[in-house]
Design an enzyme around this catalytic site. Structure first.
Site, PDB file in Angstrom:
ATOM      1  N   LEU A  27       2.241   4.971  15.281  1.00  0.00           N
ATOM      2  CA  LEU A  27       1.237   4.407  14.371  1.00  0.00           C
ATOM      3  C   LEU A  27       1.315   2.870  14.393  1.00  0.00           C
ATOM      4  CD1 LEU A  27      -0.877   4.876  12.033  1.00  0.00           C
ATOM      5  CD2 LEU A  27       1.056   4.838  10.445  1.00  0.00           C
ATOM      6  N   GLU A  84       2.021  -1.143  15.111  1.00  0.00           N
ATOM      7  CA  GLU A  84       1.788  -2.044  16.245  1.00  0.00           C
ATOM      8  C   GLU A  84       2.375  -3.411  15.887  1.00  0.00           C
ATOM      9  OE1 GLU A  84      -2.340  -2.099  17.331  1.00  0.00           O
ATOM     10  OE2 GLU A  84      -2.386   0.071  17.671  1.00  0.00           O
ATOM     11  N   GLN A 110      32.724  -1.422  -0.807  1.00  0.00           N
ATOM     12  CA  GLN A 110      33.491  -2.178  -1.802  1.00  0.00           C
ATOM     13  C   GLN A 110      34.744  -1.418  -2.244  1.00  0.00           C
ATOM     14  OE1 GLN A 110      32.598  -5.209  -2.574  1.00  0.00           O
ATOM     15  NE2 GLN A 110      34.156  -5.622  -4.114  1.00  0.00           N
ATOM     16  N   GLU A 130       8.905   4.369   7.880  1.00  0.00           N
ATOM     17  CA  GLU A 130       7.886   5.236   7.249  1.00  0.00           C
ATOM     18  C   GLU A 130       7.297   4.566   6.004  1.00  0.00           C
ATOM     19  OE1 GLU A 130       7.814   9.379   7.323  1.00  0.00           O
ATOM     20  OE2 GLU A 130       9.097   9.540   9.086  1.00  0.00           O
ATOM     21  N   GLY A 182      37.488  -1.905   0.005  1.00  0.00           N
ATOM     22  CA  GLY A 182      37.946  -3.284   0.163  1.00  0.00           C
ATOM     23  C   GLY A 182      37.829  -3.735   1.616  1.00  0.00           C
ATOM     24  N   TRP A 214       7.975  -0.146  17.313  1.00  0.00           N
ATOM     25  CA  TRP A 214       8.940   0.494  16.392  1.00  0.00           C
ATOM     26  C   TRP A 214       8.886   2.018  16.506  1.00  0.00           C
ATOM     27  CZ3 TRP A 214      11.208  -3.749  15.748  1.00  0.00           C
ATOM     28  CH2 TRP A 214      10.595  -4.895  15.249  1.00  0.00           C
TER      29      TRP A 214
HETATM   30  N1  CAA Z   1      -3.590  11.416   2.844  1.00  0.00           N
HETATM   31  C1  CAA Z   1      -4.815  11.527   3.430  1.00  0.00           C
HETATM   32  N2  CAA Z   1      -5.710  10.533   3.449  1.00  0.00           N
HETATM   33  C2  CAA Z   1      -5.358   9.374   2.846  1.00  0.00           C
HETATM   34  C3  CAA Z   1      -4.110   9.194   2.218  1.00  0.00           C
HETATM   35  C4  CAA Z   1      -3.213  10.278   2.231  1.00  0.00           C
HETATM   36  N3  CAA Z   1      -1.997  10.183   1.658  1.00  0.00           N
HETATM   37  N4  CAA Z   1      -4.048   7.955   1.699  1.00  0.00           N
HETATM   38  C5  CAA Z   1      -5.235   7.365   1.990  1.00  0.00           C
HETATM   39  N5  CAA Z   1      -6.017   8.226   2.689  1.00  0.00           N
HETATM   40  C6  CAA Z   1      -7.356   7.984   3.198  1.00  0.00           C
HETATM   41  C7  CAA Z   1      -8.239   7.318   2.161  1.00  0.00           C
HETATM   42  O1  CAA Z   1      -8.862   8.282   1.329  1.00  0.00           O
HETATM   43  C8  CAA Z   1      -9.237   6.578   3.017  1.00  0.00           C
HETATM   44  O2  CAA Z   1     -10.225   7.456   3.487  1.00  0.00           O
HETATM   45  P1  CAA Z   1     -11.784   7.281   3.064  1.00  0.00           P
HETATM   46  O3  CAA Z   1     -12.199   5.928   3.527  1.00  0.00           O
HETATM   47  O4  CAA Z   1     -12.488   8.369   3.790  1.00  0.00           O
HETATM   48  O5  CAA Z   1     -11.812   7.420   1.587  1.00  0.00           O
HETATM   49  C9  CAA Z   1      -8.416   6.167   4.229  1.00  0.00           C
HETATM   50  O6  CAA Z   1      -7.299   7.052   4.277  1.00  0.00           O
HETATM   51  C10 CAA Z   1      -7.925   4.744   4.134  1.00  0.00           C
HETATM   52  O7  CAA Z   1      -7.183   4.641   2.936  1.00  0.00           O
HETATM   53  P2  CAA Z   1      -6.909   3.271   2.229  1.00  0.00           P
HETATM   54  O8  CAA Z   1      -8.200   2.495   2.113  1.00  0.00           O
HETATM   55  O9  CAA Z   1      -6.129   3.517   1.003  1.00  0.00           O
HETATM   56  O10 CAA Z   1      -6.005   2.560   3.340  1.00  0.00           O
HETATM   57  P3  CAA Z   1      -5.357   1.135   3.369  1.00  0.00           P
HETATM   58  O11 CAA Z   1      -5.667   0.496   4.652  1.00  0.00           O
HETATM   59  O12 CAA Z   1      -5.647   0.383   2.104  1.00  0.00           O
HETATM   60  O13 CAA Z   1      -3.763   1.422   3.445  1.00  0.00           O
HETATM   61  C11 CAA Z   1      -1.544   2.067   3.003  1.00  0.00           C
HETATM   62  C12 CAA Z   1      -3.055   2.230   2.860  1.00  0.00           C
HETATM   63  C13 CAA Z   1      -1.036   3.045   1.979  1.00  0.00           C
HETATM   64  C14 CAA Z   1      -1.003   0.684   2.695  1.00  0.00           C
HETATM   65  C15 CAA Z   1      -1.148   2.487   4.436  1.00  0.00           C
HETATM   66  O14 CAA Z   1      -1.602   1.569   5.387  1.00  0.00           O
HETATM   67  C16 CAA Z   1       0.327   2.693   4.602  1.00  0.00           C
HETATM   68  O15 CAA Z   1       0.862   3.715   4.176  1.00  0.00           O
HETATM   69  N6  CAA Z   1       1.005   1.694   5.239  1.00  0.00           N
HETATM   70  C17 CAA Z   1       2.383   1.854   5.635  1.00  0.00           C
HETATM   71  C18 CAA Z   1       2.396   2.365   7.024  1.00  0.00           C
HETATM   72  C19 CAA Z   1       3.611   3.130   7.307  1.00  0.00           C
HETATM   73  O16 CAA Z   1       4.143   3.871   6.497  1.00  0.00           O
HETATM   74  N7  CAA Z   1       4.064   2.980   8.536  1.00  0.00           N
HETATM   75  C20 CAA Z   1       5.202   3.682   8.960  1.00  0.00           C
HETATM   76  C21 CAA Z   1       5.041   4.056  10.390  1.00  0.00           C
HETATM   77  S1  CAA Z   1       5.874   5.483  10.819  1.00  0.00           S
HETATM   78  C22 CAA Z   1       7.462   5.016  11.112  1.00  0.00           C
HETATM   79  O17 CAA Z   1       8.047   4.185  10.514  1.00  0.00           O
HETATM   80  C23 CAA Z   1       7.944   5.760  12.164  1.00  0.00           C
HETATM   81  C24 CAA Z   1       9.197   6.011  12.697  1.00  0.00           C
HETATM   82  O18 CAA Z   1       9.270   5.990  13.908  1.00  0.00           O
HETATM   83  C25 CAA Z   1      10.303   6.544  11.855  1.00  0.00           C
END
Ligand code: CAA
Length: 388
Positions: A128, A130, A345, A372, A348, A159
């Site tokens: 996911l 970038e 801690q 995540e 020590g 990542w």
């Molecule tokens: N389930 C399903 N759909 C969802 C949702 C959910 N939990 N949350 C939001 N949506 C939908 C919304 O309804 C919206 O759809 P519509 O336009 O049709 O209504 C769409 O998704 C976009 O939602 P938002 O406008 O709320 O999105 P946003 O751009 O404002 O961002 C955010 C939301 C919560 C900040 C999100 O970008 C986020 O979670 N960011 C963090 C990313 C992340 O966790 N990255 C980790 C990568 S994985 C990783 O770390 C991997 C690894 O290798 C271990």
């Protein structure tokens, strides 16, 4: 409410914990220090987990998997992480990579890709993030352009956990740049696909036995039927996936914290200063009590979120899952950071050396507050749920 109807794990869950703990004590814990030192992916641990069907326990029986429910999967990850956080990413990332298929994939795609994962013939990573789209995941630039019966992918993912050792990848890419989050689609990319390659190992503070690399797509051509769900639904699938898998990061955090607490508790009973075991001193007893109290609270929150995840996976709409999985991930990872820091801690100077596993646990705990979704993003997610 009688005590008997209070929340508790089933006998099967308790038996599973014993089985995983025995395997982890025998085959994983003795390797954990070396895995951290060498930074090599532990194929022997992978093999041991495959032999016990613990490498991707969540895959349904219909695809040859163990069919573990979300709580059972949490218990597996927790017990592996108690011994070695890097190794716990084997079951955790296999779940992260495949939940998009389980939630949104066609029957054909599920059969094609879940079966080899269940058989231990390939792991599954999730792409996911970038370079310019971390917390703001919808700002991704990787493009997928339709060309006849194919899509052509161009871009970079960053990542990516277990990149280079995984055989399969769920990759989110922009199919319609005018539609924002609704213009993103999800695909399966396979190791060996033309135009697909992985980058150098990131040099990290912890979880060193789990490779983190970039993914490169350079006119990478994949069949159009590798799209997961309908065009434009990839971002929703990606976020819905995290609703289920943030619970697995909470599980990892619980395991790391439990490992640190167990080690520190054993140490303070043995270590003597001022003529008696340091466990006799109330200052240390209060530290231990706080560590165990926070861990117990984190575990209850995580198991409650896991139960919700399981029900939602089985089709029950749950508007609170998003909040609960973020809360569990955030609370458990903050707890793991506190507990491991206090465990260092308690030992020590010894805790600060590589002669003891605590400093590794403290380094490993840190990532659970970051990946995540950082814990700041978890608070954004929780607040949005509260205020909407
Ligand atoms: N389930 C399903 N759909 C969802 C949702 C959910 N939990 N949350 C939001 N949506 C939908 C919304 O309804 C919206 O759809 P519509 O336009 O049709 O209504 C769409 O998704 C976009 O939602 P938002 O406008 O709320 O999105 P946003 O751009 O404002 O961002 C955010 C939301 C919560 C900040 C999100 O970008 C986020 O979670 N960011 C963090 C990313 C992340 O966790 N990255 C980790 C990568 S994985 C990783 O770390 C991997 C690894 O290798 C271990």
């Amino acid at each position: 409410m009688t005590l008997d109807s209070a929340f508790r794990t089933t006998e099967e869950h308790d038996l599973l914990r014993e089985t995983v703990r025995a395997l982890a004590d025998d085959k994983i814990a003795p390797r954990a220090g070396e895995i951290d030192e060498t930074g090599e992916f532990p194929w022997d641990v992978h093999q041991a987990l495959v032999q016990s069907d613990l490498h991707a326990p969540h895959i349904p029986e219909s695809y040859g998997g163990a069919g573990a429910d979300a709580l059972a999967t949490v218990i597996v990850i927790e017990e592996v992480a108690r011994a070695c956080a890097s190794s716990s990413l084997i079951p955790a990332v296999n779940k992260l990579g495949t939940v998009p298929l389980l939630l949104s994939g066609s029957e054909e795609l599920k059969a094609k890709y879940l079966t080899p994962v269940a058989a231990g013939e390939g792991m599954f990573s999730y792409g996911l993030s970038e370079p310019e789209a971390g917390s703001d995941a919808a700002a991704m630039r990787t493009r997928a352009v339709r060309d006849g019966d194919h899509y052509v992918l161009n871009g970079v993912k960053r990542w990516i956990t277990n990149a280079g050792v995984s055989r399969f990848y769920t990759v989110m890419a922009v199919t319609d740049p005018d539609q924002g989050a609704r213009g993103i689609s999800a695909f399966v990319v396979e190791e060996g696909d033309e135009g697909f390659s992985v980058g150098a190992l990131e040099k990290k503070l912890g979880i060193k036995g789990s490779p983190t690399r970039e993914l490169y797509f350079d006119d990478c051509r994949i069949p159009a039927d590798r799209m997961i769900g309908a065009e434009g639904t990839g971002f929703k699938t990606a976020l819905a996936t995290l609703d289920h898998t943030r619970v697995t990061i909470a599980a990892q955090a619980l395991g790391i914290a439990q490992g640190a607490l167990d080690h520190a508790t054993g140490y303070v009973k043995e270590r003597k200063q001022f003529g008696r075991p340091i466990a006799d001193f109330q200052g240390l007893q209060f530290m231990l009590a706080d560590m165990a109290m926070k861990l117990a609270a984190a575990r209850q929150l995580t198991y409650a979120a896991a139960a919700r995840s399981e029900r939602a996976m089985n089709g029950a709409a749950d508007p609170e899952l998003t909040f609960m999985s973020s809360a569990a991930k955030c609370f458990a990872s903050d707890t793991a950071m506190e507990v491991t820091t206090d465990a260092v801690q308690l030992l020590g100077g010894y805790g600060y050396t590589r002669d003891f596993p605590l400093e590794r646990m403290m380094r490993d705990a840190k990532i659970t507050q970051i990946y995540e979704g950082t814990n700041q993003i978890q608070r954004v997610v929780m607040a949005r749920q509260l205020l909407k």
